[in-house]
Motif scaffolding. Structure first.
Motif, PDB file in Angstrom:
ATOM      1  N   ALA A  50       0.825  -1.209   0.000  1.00 15.77           N
ATOM      2  CA  ALA A  50       0.000   0.000   0.000  1.00 15.77           C
ATOM      3  C   ALA A  50       0.855   1.252   0.000  1.00 15.77           C
ATOM      4  CB  ALA A  50      -0.932   0.007   1.213  1.00 15.77           C
ATOM      5  N   GLN A  51       2.064   1.156   0.516  1.00 17.40           N
ATOM      6  CA  GLN A  51       2.951   2.321   0.541  1.00 17.40           C
ATOM      7  C   GLN A  51       3.885   2.355  -0.664  1.00 17.40           C
ATOM      8  OE1 GLN A  51       3.699   0.372   4.049  1.00 17.40           O
ATOM      9  NE2 GLN A  51       1.499   0.778   4.002  1.00 17.40           N
ATOM     10  N   PHE A  52       4.496   1.220  -0.999  1.00 17.51           N
ATOM     11  CA  PHE A  52       5.564   1.190  -1.993  1.00 17.51           C
ATOM     12  C   PHE A  52       5.131   0.654  -3.351  1.00 17.51           C
ATOM     13  CE2 PHE A  52       7.514   0.721   2.214  1.00 17.51           C
ATOM     14  CZ  PHE A  52       8.332   1.833   2.223  1.00 17.51           C
ATOM     15  N   GLY A  53       3.905   0.160  -3.453  1.00 11.51           N
ATOM     16  CA  GLY A  53       3.448  -0.463  -4.678  1.00 11.51           C
ATOM     17  C   GLY A  53       3.557  -1.978  -4.582  1.00 11.51           C
ATOM     18  N   VAL A  54       2.786  -2.678  -5.396  1.00  8.88           N
ATOM     19  CA  VAL A  54       2.735  -4.140  -5.325  1.00  8.88           C
ATOM     20  C   VAL A  54       4.106  -4.746  -5.588  1.00  8.88           C
ATOM     21  CG1 VAL A  54       1.724  -6.198  -6.391  1.00  8.88           C
ATOM     22  CG2 VAL A  54       0.295  -4.185  -5.955  1.00  8.88           C
ATOM     23  N   SER A  59       5.180 -13.299  -5.245  1.00 10.48           N
ATOM     24  CA  SER A  59       3.810 -13.123  -5.728  1.00 10.48           C
ATOM     25  C   SER A  59       3.566 -11.728  -6.286  1.00 10.48           C
ATOM     26  CB  SER A  59       2.806 -13.418  -4.607  1.00 10.48           C
ATOM     27  OG  SER A  59       2.901 -12.452  -3.576  1.00 10.48           O
ATOM     28  N   GLY A  60       4.374 -10.752  -5.849  1.00 10.83           N
ATOM     29  CA  GLY A  60       4.241  -9.411  -6.399  1.00 10.83           C
ATOM     30  C   GLY A  60       4.567  -9.350  -7.881  1.00 10.83           C
ATOM     31  N   PHE A  61       5.385 -10.286  -8.347  1.00 10.00           N
ATOM     32  CA  PHE A  61       5.779 -10.308  -9.760  1.00 10.00           C
ATOM     33  C   PHE A  61       5.078 -11.414 -10.539  1.00 10.00           C
ATOM     34  CE2 PHE A  61       9.150  -8.095  -7.595  1.00 10.00           C
ATOM     35  CZ  PHE A  61       9.496  -7.075  -8.481  1.00 10.00           C
ATOM     36  N   VAL A 121       9.089  -4.938  -2.787  1.00 11.81           N
ATOM     37  CA  VAL A 121      10.201  -5.878  -2.759  1.00 11.81           C
ATOM     38  C   VAL A 121      11.460  -5.225  -2.189  1.00 11.81           C
ATOM     39  CG1 VAL A 121      11.160  -5.417  -5.060  1.00 11.81           C
ATOM     40  CG2 VAL A 121      11.296  -7.724  -4.099  1.00 11.81           C
ATOM     41  N   VAL A 122      11.571  -3.900  -2.243  1.00  9.04           N
ATOM     42  CA  VAL A 122      12.767  -3.219  -1.721  1.00  9.04           C
ATOM     43  C   VAL A 122      12.898  -3.406  -0.210  1.00  9.04           C
ATOM     44  CG1 VAL A 122      13.932  -0.995  -1.476  1.00  9.04           C
ATOM     45  CG2 VAL A 122      12.791  -1.574  -3.628  1.00  9.04           C
ATOM     46  N   PRO A 123      11.901  -2.998   0.598  1.00 10.45           N
ATOM     47  CA  PRO A 123      12.031  -3.302   2.030  1.00 10.45           C
ATOM     48  C   PRO A 123      11.953  -4.793   2.309  1.00 10.45           C
ATOM     49  CG  PRO A 123       9.870  -2.346   1.566  1.00 10.45           C
ATOM     50  CD  PRO A 123      10.695  -2.194   0.323  1.00 10.45           C
ATOM     51  N   LEU A 124      11.220  -5.554   1.496  1.00 13.89           N
ATOM     52  CA  LEU A 124      11.121  -6.995   1.705  1.00 13.89           C
ATOM     53  C   LEU A 124      12.479  -7.673   1.608  1.00 13.89           C
ATOM     54  CD1 LEU A 124       7.831  -7.901  -0.168  1.00 13.89           C
ATOM     55  CD2 LEU A 124       8.397  -8.626   2.162  1.00 13.89           C
ATOM     56  N   ALA A 125      13.286  -7.269   0.644  1.00 14.70           N
ATOM     57  CA  ALA A 125      14.606  -7.866   0.489  1.00 14.70           C
ATOM     58  C   ALA A 125      15.452  -7.654   1.743  1.00 14.70           C
ATOM     59  CB  ALA A 125      15.313  -7.274  -0.732  1.00 14.70           C
ATOM     60  N   LEU A 126      15.356  -6.462   2.317  1.00 10.68           N
ATOM     61  CA  LEU A 126      16.112  -6.171   3.534  1.00 10.68           C
ATOM     62  C   LEU A 126      15.551  -6.937   4.726  1.00 10.68           C
ATOM     63  CD1 LEU A 126      16.447  -2.367   2.862  1.00 10.68           C
ATOM     64  CD2 LEU A 126      18.290  -4.042   2.780  1.00 10.68           C
ATOM     65  N   VAL A 127      14.242  -7.116   4.749  1.00  9.22           N
ATOM     66  CA  VAL A 127      13.629  -7.900   5.822  1.00  9.22           C
ATOM     67  C   VAL A 127      14.112  -9.347   5.762  1.00  9.22           C
ATOM     68  CG1 VAL A 127      11.439  -8.891   6.584  1.00  9.22           C
ATOM     69  CG2 VAL A 127      11.609  -6.455   6.137  1.00  9.22           C
ATOM     70  N   ILE A 128      14.203  -9.893   4.564  1.00  6.71           N
ATOM     71  CA  ILE A 128      14.673 -11.271   4.419  1.00  6.71           C
ATOM     72  C   ILE A 128      16.109 -11.403   4.925  1.00  6.71           C
ATOM     73  CG2 ILE A 128      15.217 -13.076   2.733  1.00  6.71           C
ATOM     74  CD1 ILE A 128      12.808 -11.951   1.085  1.00  6.71           C
ATOM     75  N   VAL A 129      16.947 -10.402   4.631  1.00  5.78           N
ATOM     76  CA  VAL A 129      18.309 -10.398   5.166  1.00  5.78           C
ATOM     77  C   VAL A 129      18.270 -10.400   6.693  1.00  5.78           C
ATOM     78  CG1 VAL A 129      20.432  -9.049   5.361  1.00  5.78           C
ATOM     79  CG2 VAL A 129      19.317  -9.294   3.145  1.00  5.78           C
ATOM     80  N   MET A 130      17.345  -9.627   7.261  1.00  6.15           N
ATOM     81  CA  MET A 130      17.210  -9.591   8.712  1.00  6.15           C
ATOM     82  C   MET A 130      16.866 -10.964   9.268  1.00  6.15           C
ATOM     83  SD  MET A 130      14.322  -7.722  11.076  1.00  6.15           S
ATOM     84  CE  MET A 130      13.133  -9.003  10.669  1.00  6.15           C
ATOM     85  N   TYR A 131      15.884 -11.627   8.651  1.00  2.00           N
ATOM     86  CA  TYR A 131      15.491 -12.944   9.135  1.00  2.00           C
ATOM     87  C   TYR A 131      16.661 -13.917   9.103  1.00  2.00           C
ATOM     88  CZ  TYR A 131      10.585 -11.528   8.680  1.00  2.00           C
ATOM     89  OH  TYR A 131       9.380 -10.890   8.806  1.00  2.00           O
ATOM     90  N   ILE A 132      17.400 -13.901   8.023  1.00  6.32           N
ATOM     91  CA  ILE A 132      18.537 -14.806   7.903  1.00  6.32           C
ATOM     92  C   ILE A 132      19.599 -14.481   8.958  1.00  6.32           C
ATOM     93  CG2 ILE A 132      20.458 -15.467   6.385  1.00  6.32           C
ATOM     94  CD1 ILE A 132      18.518 -15.108   4.027  1.00  6.32           C
ATOM     95  N   GLY A 133      19.826 -13.176   9.181  1.00  8.78           N
ATOM     96  CA  GLY A 133      20.815 -12.776  10.180  1.00  8.78           C
ATOM     97  C   GLY A 133      20.426 -13.188  11.584  1.00  8.78           C
TER      98      GLY A 133
END
Length: 470
Positions: free
Chosen positions: A90-94, A308-310, A98-110
């Motif tokens: 809703a903020q960044f587009g469908v 799923s966004g793509f 993916v931009v903040p999502l990619a960083l979140v995934i890095v966080m989870y892995i870390g």
């Protein structure tokens, strides 16, 4: 078995599958925070120069401030019935999400990796297999539990909360038998830089939960009070984290040479030997299992949201679910094995690094949800790149980037120190800048874009209409 294993991923939870009460957020987040990594976080404040007295105050302040932001995210779950990160569309587009999502995934892995290092030590000692096999075994158990899903996660949180609370009471008594609390807290000298480091450590701990906290409140009934969800989440997370961090700070102050670098061994040795030591190794592993399942589960849903966004993915097979979870496990285990010998310094820098990227996301998400969209989103549009929220929201992404860049002059880590850190006496205030700057900028930009952000007259109830990955 179908009633135990979760069938949903990032799709809307329909009303007839909602269950539980807001109290469940207290038990989950209490259990998630009564664990060894939170102990290490509290110890870092003392290890890097603060005295115990001001460390405890700084840690509490950071937990309260960061916890309030985190709990505001949690309150979105019952209202929307969606995982946390999919609302970023809703903020960044469908696709822009993916931009903040990619960083979140890095966080989870870390976080998966850091938890596996500590739990692997405990499992290795408990099974007599050694640290490396212990890390691998722990990671495999985590992945299996994450695949079962939501109900097991909450059940484990209740069990871990009770077991770890009793254990921390016992360990606290043992610590106070070895040292004098008055002596530990006698030094009241105040240093602003190290005090702010303590605040930043605990604030970053809490803010890092923001990208997935609503994942564990989205099954609550729609009528669940947002206020109740907020306060139960905040109280469980702050109580658990402050309890663990207080123990860590006092342990580091009492015996820095014995504690630093040997955290698991010190804690077990503090408790006793023989059967008691085995029980403590088990409890350490149990506490880490709770939070590592959250990281694996959150990483799995973030990956699904990104894809799923793509691809417009609507369903997810059990095999696909297992593949996503296995990917998170393999990546996290690899990082754990590579970084296990330099854990303490690496983890401190990792926490502060994460804070740089997640405070702007939190600020934008909360301003949009509470002030712009007024707690209502067009759910079907969250899966439609041609709909209300579009594929890419360049203005929101620009605000996010500016929020990250605005922090750099104030950031103090092992690998980078900004030019304004020295004039502030070495204090790191980047996270405050990271909350304030993007919040103001996004509000100024988004409040004029009514065609994009205005929700329909009422939220849609039909989850099938949402078209979100199942």
């Amino acid at each position: 078995m179908a009633g135990v294993v979760e069938q949903r991923s990032i799709d809307v939870v329909p009303d007839d599958e909602r269950h539980g009460s807001a109290v469940s957020q207290f038990t989950l987040w209490l259990g998630a925070n009564l664990q060894i990594t939170a102990v290490i976080t509290g110890a870092l404040a003392v290890v890097f120069g603060a005295n115990a007295f001001w460390s405890l105050i700084g840690l509490l302040l950071g937990n309260l401030l960061g916890g309030a932001v985190m709990a505001l995210h949690s309150a979105q779950g019952p209202r929307l019935g969606l995982p946390q990160m999919i609302t970023s569309r809703a903020q960044f587009g469908v696709r822009g999400a993916v931009v903040p999502l990619a960083l979140v995934i890095v966080m989870y892995i870390g976080f998966f990796a850091s938890g596996s290092v500590l739990a692997g030590q405990a499992v290795g000692e408990l099974t007599h297999l050694g640290e490396t096999p212990g890390i691998v075994l722990f990671a495999a158990v985590t992945a299996v539990a994450a695949a079962v899903g939501y109900r097991l996660i909450h059940t484990l949180g209740k069990v871990a909360g009770l077991v770890c609370a009793l254990t921390f009471v016992y360990l606290g008594i043992r610590l106070l038998q070895r040292t004098d609390l008055g002596t530990l807290l006698a030094d009241h000298r105040f240093g602003l830089p190290v005090f702010l480091l303590a605040v930043s450590l605990s604030a970053s701990w809490q803010l890092a939960f923001g990208p997935y906290v609503a994942d564990y409140s989205r099954y609550l009934p729609r009528h669940t009070s947002a206020r109740a969800t907020f306060w139960w989440t905040l109280s469980g997370s702050v109580l658990g984290s402050q309890w663990s961090m207080t123990f860590g700070a006092l342990a580091a102050a009492a015996a820095p040479g014995a504690f630093v670098g040997h955290e698991v061994g010190y804690i077990v040795g503090l408790g006793g030997a023989g059967l008691i030591a085995s029980v403590l190794y088990f409890v350490i592993a149990l506490g880490k299992l709770t939070i590592n399942i959250l990281n694996t589960y959150g990483g799995f849903m973030s990956l699904v949201t990104s894809v799923s966004g793509f691809r417009g993915q609507r369903t997810l097979t059990p095999r696909g679910r297992s593949a996503y979870i296995a990917g998170i496990m393999v990546a996290g285990t690899a990082v754990a094995l590579l970084g296990k010998d330099s854990f303490l310094t690496s983890f401190k820098d990792f926490l502060l690094f994460l804070l740089t990227f997640f405070t702007p996301w939190s600020a934008i998400n909360l301003v949009d949800y509470y002030l712009i969209s007024k707690e209502r989103y067009d759910i079907p549009a969250l899966s439609d790149p041609t709909g209300r929220y579009g594929a890419w929201n360049v203005r929101a992404l620009s605000v996010y980037v500016l929020g990250v860049l605005a922090q750099l002059p104030f950031l103090a880590t092992h690998f980078y120190t900004g030019p304004l850190v020295a004039p502030l006496g070495g204090a790191d205030v980047s996270w405050l800048v990271g909350l304030a700057v993007p919040a103001v900028l996004y509000w100024l930009v988004a409040r004029r874009d009514t065609a994009r952000t205005a929700p329909p007259a009422a939220p849609r109830e039909d989850p099938q209409a949402a078209g979100l990955g199942g």
